[in-house]
Write a protein that holds these residues in place. Sequence first.
Motif, PDB file in Angstrom:
ATOM      1  N   ASN A 137       6.787  -9.406  45.003  1.00 59.35           N
ATOM      2  CA  ASN A 137       6.072  -9.650  46.374  1.00 59.35           C
ATOM      3  C   ASN A 137       7.364  -9.879  47.478  1.00 59.35           C
ATOM      4  OD1 ASN A 137       3.579  -9.764  45.217  1.00 59.35           O
ATOM      5  ND2 ASN A 137       3.536 -11.968  44.843  1.00 59.35           N
ATOM      6  N   LEU A 138       8.246 -10.340  47.181  1.00 61.73           N
ATOM      7  CA  LEU A 138       9.360 -10.591  47.941  1.00 61.73           C
ATOM      8  C   LEU A 138       9.797  -9.425  48.512  1.00 61.73           C
ATOM      9  CD1 LEU A 138      10.366 -13.514  48.843  1.00 61.73           C
ATOM     10  CD2 LEU A 138      12.293 -13.306  47.373  1.00 61.73           C
ATOM     11  N   VAL A 139      10.095  -8.499  47.616  1.00 64.14           N
ATOM     12  CA  VAL A 139      10.555  -7.007  47.840  1.00 64.14           C
ATOM     13  C   VAL A 139       9.597  -6.240  48.708  1.00 64.14           C
ATOM     14  CG1 VAL A 139      11.473  -4.931  47.051  1.00 64.14           C
ATOM     15  CG2 VAL A 139      12.309  -7.145  46.174  1.00 64.14           C
ATOM     16  N   GLY A 140       8.249  -6.372  48.420  1.00 60.51           N
ATOM     17  CA  GLY A 140       7.282  -5.930  48.962  1.00 60.51           C
ATOM     18  C   GLY A 140       7.164  -6.342  50.705  1.00 60.51           C
ATOM     19  N   ARG A 198      13.702  -7.379  37.827  1.00 60.93           N
ATOM     20  CA  ARG A 198      12.144  -7.983  38.024  1.00 60.93           C
ATOM     21  C   ARG A 198      11.402  -6.991  39.056  1.00 60.93           C
ATOM     22  NH1 ARG A 198      11.383 -14.052  37.912  1.00 60.93           N
ATOM     23  NH2 ARG A 198      12.204 -13.813  35.782  1.00 60.93           N
ATOM     24  N   PRO A 199      12.031  -6.757  40.180  1.00 63.28           N
ATOM     25  CA  PRO A 199      11.120  -6.139  41.245  1.00 63.28           C
ATOM     26  C   PRO A 199      11.730  -4.706  41.377  1.00 63.28           C
ATOM     27  CG  PRO A 199      12.862  -7.199  42.098  1.00 63.28           C
ATOM     28  CD  PRO A 199      13.197  -7.520  40.668  1.00 63.28           C
ATOM     29  N   TYR A 200      12.083  -4.084  40.305  1.00 61.28           N
ATOM     30  CA  TYR A 200      12.898  -2.727  40.549  1.00 61.28           C
ATOM     31  C   TYR A 200      11.949  -1.802  40.690  1.00 61.28           C
ATOM     32  CZ  TYR A 200      16.134   0.949  39.191  1.00 61.28           C
ATOM     33  OH  TYR A 200      16.898   2.118  39.324  1.00 61.28           O
ATOM     34  N   ASP A 201      10.766  -1.677  40.245  1.00 59.04           N
ATOM     35  CA  ASP A 201       9.682  -0.757  40.795  1.00 59.04           C
ATOM     36  C   ASP A 201       9.448  -0.832  42.165  1.00 59.04           C
ATOM     37  OD1 ASP A 201       7.549   1.445  40.326  1.00 59.04           O
ATOM     38  OD2 ASP A 201       6.535  -0.162  40.748  1.00 59.04           O
ATOM     39  N   PHE A 202       9.337  -1.965  42.598  1.00 58.57           N
ATOM     40  CA  PHE A 202       9.342  -2.270  44.155  1.00 58.57           C
ATOM     41  C   PHE A 202      10.109  -1.705  44.884  1.00 58.57           C
ATOM     42  CE2 PHE A 202       5.209  -4.932  44.592  1.00 58.57           C
ATOM     43  CZ  PHE A 202       4.853  -4.864  43.240  1.00 58.57           C
ATOM     44  N   ILE A 203      11.488  -2.198  44.504  1.00 62.06           N
ATOM     45  CA  ILE A 203      12.880  -1.481  45.053  1.00 62.06           C
ATOM     46  C   ILE A 203      12.806   0.154  44.915  1.00 62.06           C
ATOM     47  CG2 ILE A 203      15.217  -1.515  44.935  1.00 62.06           C
ATOM     48  CD1 ILE A 203      15.179  -4.199  43.791  1.00 62.06           C
ATOM     49  N   ARG A 204      12.594   0.673  44.136  1.00 60.08           N
ATOM     50  CA  ARG A 204      12.619   2.067  43.928  1.00 60.08           C
ATOM     51  C   ARG A 204      11.591   2.688  44.792  1.00 60.08           C
ATOM     52  NH1 ARG A 204       9.287   5.776  41.263  1.00 60.08           N
ATOM     53  NH2 ARG A 204      10.162   7.668  40.464  1.00 60.08           N
ATOM     54  N   ASN A 205      10.292   2.170  44.781  1.00 64.20           N
ATOM     55  CA  ASN A 205       9.145   2.610  45.719  1.00 64.20           C
ATOM     56  C   ASN A 205       9.095   2.219  47.127  1.00 64.20           C
ATOM     57  OD1 ASN A 205       8.329   4.359  43.327  1.00 64.20           O
ATOM     58  ND2 ASN A 205       6.846   2.979  42.772  1.00 64.20           N
ATOM     59  N   GLY A 206       9.941   1.259  47.346  1.00 60.84           N
ATOM     60  CA  GLY A 206       9.872   0.635  48.553  1.00 60.84           C
ATOM     61  C   GLY A 206      10.934   1.166  49.464  1.00 60.84           C
ATOM     62  N   PRO A 207      11.909   0.167  49.635  1.00 59.01           N
ATOM     63  CA  PRO A 207      13.364   0.524  50.397  1.00 59.01           C
ATOM     64  C   PRO A 207      13.835   1.847  50.089  1.00 59.01           C
ATOM     65  CG  PRO A 207      13.642  -1.529  49.320  1.00 59.01           C
ATOM     66  CD  PRO A 207      12.248  -1.104  49.107  1.00 59.01           C
ATOM     67  N   ALA A 208      13.969   2.128  48.728  1.00 54.40           N
ATOM     68  CA  ALA A 208      14.920   3.290  48.260  1.00 54.40           C
ATOM     69  C   ALA A 208      14.072   4.560  48.850  1.00 54.40           C
ATOM     70  CB  ALA A 208      14.957   3.259  46.698  1.00 54.40           C
ATOM     71  N   LEU A 209      12.778   4.638  48.331  1.00 55.41           N
ATOM     72  CA  LEU A 209      11.891   5.908  48.894  1.00 55.41           C
ATOM     73  C   LEU A 209      12.000   6.100  50.193  1.00 55.41           C
ATOM     74  CD1 LEU A 209      10.266   8.176  47.827  1.00 55.41           C
ATOM     75  CD2 LEU A 209       8.244   6.621  47.855  1.00 55.41           C
ATOM     76  N   HIS A 210      11.857   4.956  50.950  1.00 57.57           N
ATOM     77  CA  HIS A 210      11.659   5.142  52.418  1.00 57.57           C
ATOM     78  C   HIS A 210      12.822   4.895  53.152  1.00 57.57           C
ATOM     79  CE1 HIS A 210       7.149   5.517  51.835  1.00 57.57           C
ATOM     80  NE2 HIS A 210       7.288   4.692  51.068  1.00 57.57           N
ATOM     81  N   ARG A 211      14.016   4.965  52.582  1.00 54.38           N
ATOM     82  CA  ARG A 211      15.297   4.581  53.178  1.00 54.38           C
ATOM     83  C   ARG A 211      15.184   3.372  54.198  1.00 54.38           C
ATOM     84  NH1 ARG A 211      19.180   5.558  51.236  1.00 54.38           N
ATOM     85  NH2 ARG A 211      20.214   6.184  53.001  1.00 54.38           N
ATOM     86  N   LEU A 212      14.818   2.315  53.958  1.00 57.90           N
ATOM     87  CA  LEU A 212      14.539   1.247  54.861  1.00 57.90           C
ATOM     88  C   LEU A 212      15.867   0.285  54.492  1.00 57.90           C
ATOM     89  CD1 LEU A 212      10.666   0.839  54.275  1.00 57.90           C
ATOM     90  CD2 LEU A 212      12.021   1.544  56.399  1.00 57.90           C
ATOM     91  N   PRO A 213      16.242  -0.568  55.444  1.00 57.70           N
ATOM     92  CA  PRO A 213      17.388  -1.296  55.545  1.00 57.70           C
ATOM     93  C   PRO A 213      17.365  -2.722  54.791  1.00 57.70           C
ATOM     94  CG  PRO A 213      16.557  -1.490  57.712  1.00 57.70           C
ATOM     95  CD  PRO A 213      15.829  -0.375  56.753  1.00 57.70           C
ATOM     96  N   VAL A 214      16.634  -2.638  53.393  1.00 54.92           N
ATOM     97  CA  VAL A 214      16.329  -3.893  52.715  1.00 54.92           C
ATOM     98  C   VAL A 214      17.672  -4.199  52.040  1.00 54.92           C
ATOM     99  CG1 VAL A 214      15.302  -5.190  50.855  1.00 54.92           C
ATOM    100  CG2 VAL A 214      13.734  -3.715  52.446  1.00 54.92           C
ATOM    101  N   ARG A 215      18.054  -5.597  52.149  1.00 55.58           N
ATOM    102  CA  ARG A 215      19.339  -6.009  51.504  1.00 55.58           C
ATOM    103  C   ARG A 215      18.907  -6.762  50.240  1.00 55.58           C
ATOM    104  NH1 ARG A 215      20.568  -2.257  54.503  1.00 55.58           N
ATOM    105  NH2 ARG A 215      22.037  -2.273  56.201  1.00 55.58           N
ATOM    106  N   ILE A 216      19.341  -6.333  49.143  1.00 55.90           N
ATOM    107  CA  ILE A 216      19.049  -7.125  47.636  1.00 55.90           C
ATOM    108  C   ILE A 216      20.213  -8.018  47.464  1.00 55.90           C
ATOM    109  CG2 ILE A 216      18.273  -7.009  45.395  1.00 55.90           C
ATOM    110  CD1 ILE A 216      16.331  -5.942  47.523  1.00 55.90           C
ATOM    111  N   VAL A 217      20.138  -9.336  47.380  1.00 56.27           N
ATOM    112  CA  VAL A 217      21.403 -10.010  47.054  1.00 56.27           C
ATOM    113  C   VAL A 217      21.259 -10.688  45.724  1.00 56.27           C
ATOM    114  CG1 VAL A 217      22.797 -11.739  47.887  1.00 56.27           C
ATOM    115  CG2 VAL A 217      21.658 -10.468  49.493  1.00 56.27           C
TER     116      VAL A 217
END
Length: 314
Positions: A51-54, A78-97
């Motif tokens: 949810n946090l990545v979403g 844990r949120p890998y699917d959300f990372i792949r289909n969210g910021p990675a797919l849409h080229r958005l500036p989310v920073r995962i720490v």
Amino acid sequence: MRKVFIDTLVELAEKDPRVLLLTGDIGYLALEPFADKFPGRYFNGGVAEQNLVGVATGLAEAGFVPFVYSIATFSALRPYDFIRNGPALHRLPVRIVGVGGGFEYGHNGITHYAVEDVAVMRTQPGITVISPADNGQARSALLATWDIPGPVYYRLGKDAKTIVPGLDGRFERGRAQIVAEGGDLLILAMGSIAKEAAGAAEILRAKGLACTVAVVAEANPAPVDDLAGLLGKFKAAMTVEAHYINGALGSIAAEVIAEHGLSCRLARCGIRTMPAGFSGSEEYMNRACGLDRVSLAETALKLARESAFGGAEK
């Protein structure tokens, strides 16, 4: 590294109101400098990293630069699917720490050991992957990358005291940082374990083996030109990482050697089997996997002898 990282993030947030910090219910005694100064820009999403990545993806779409903070296994896996289909797919500036690469969570065991996070992140072409070696480099890396396009994964060490001799906080995108020079063997290191690689080089120098040591802090995109130049100069090279040997620095070096037709012999020092069924301090676990400086020096000596004679040591 997390203290200097958060202190630097506060500096950035003072200048840019788009910077936000989201945590998965961790970071107590670490995130307060940001939370106290920017209570309206700090969010605790609870133990719900997907949810946090979403949420971060939506915030990035709305124009913010959200940093999602958790233990490395929880923020990367844990949120890998959300990372792949969210910021990675849409080229958005989310920073995962991700905090605590390798065995830094010691006695907490395999659930907390980030031993494949760099590998899974670098398989996504659009995610920049940064793994600093010490505090100074963590600050330089954040300053150089916080506002670049697309998502970034930062793999941070917990230790606030470690300094890699000769690094002096240097970080430059697309470059490997040389911290020691010698003509007998090349050592490439990534992340906090670089201090053990540098220590091994000192042991080897005392035994008459002069090593070049390079820190590779950016795993994706990797500094291919620098690596090809270095690997092309040596008969033998050794990679050092607190990570499975497949998918991260060792694999990057092997890819460069193969794709550039180099004749350099490679030894990958990392974690070879899942460390399940036992746990211990970071030092104990590193030693068990041959990642302490003494074990690394022994591996390097064996590699140097094999390379000199052109075959495997009997």
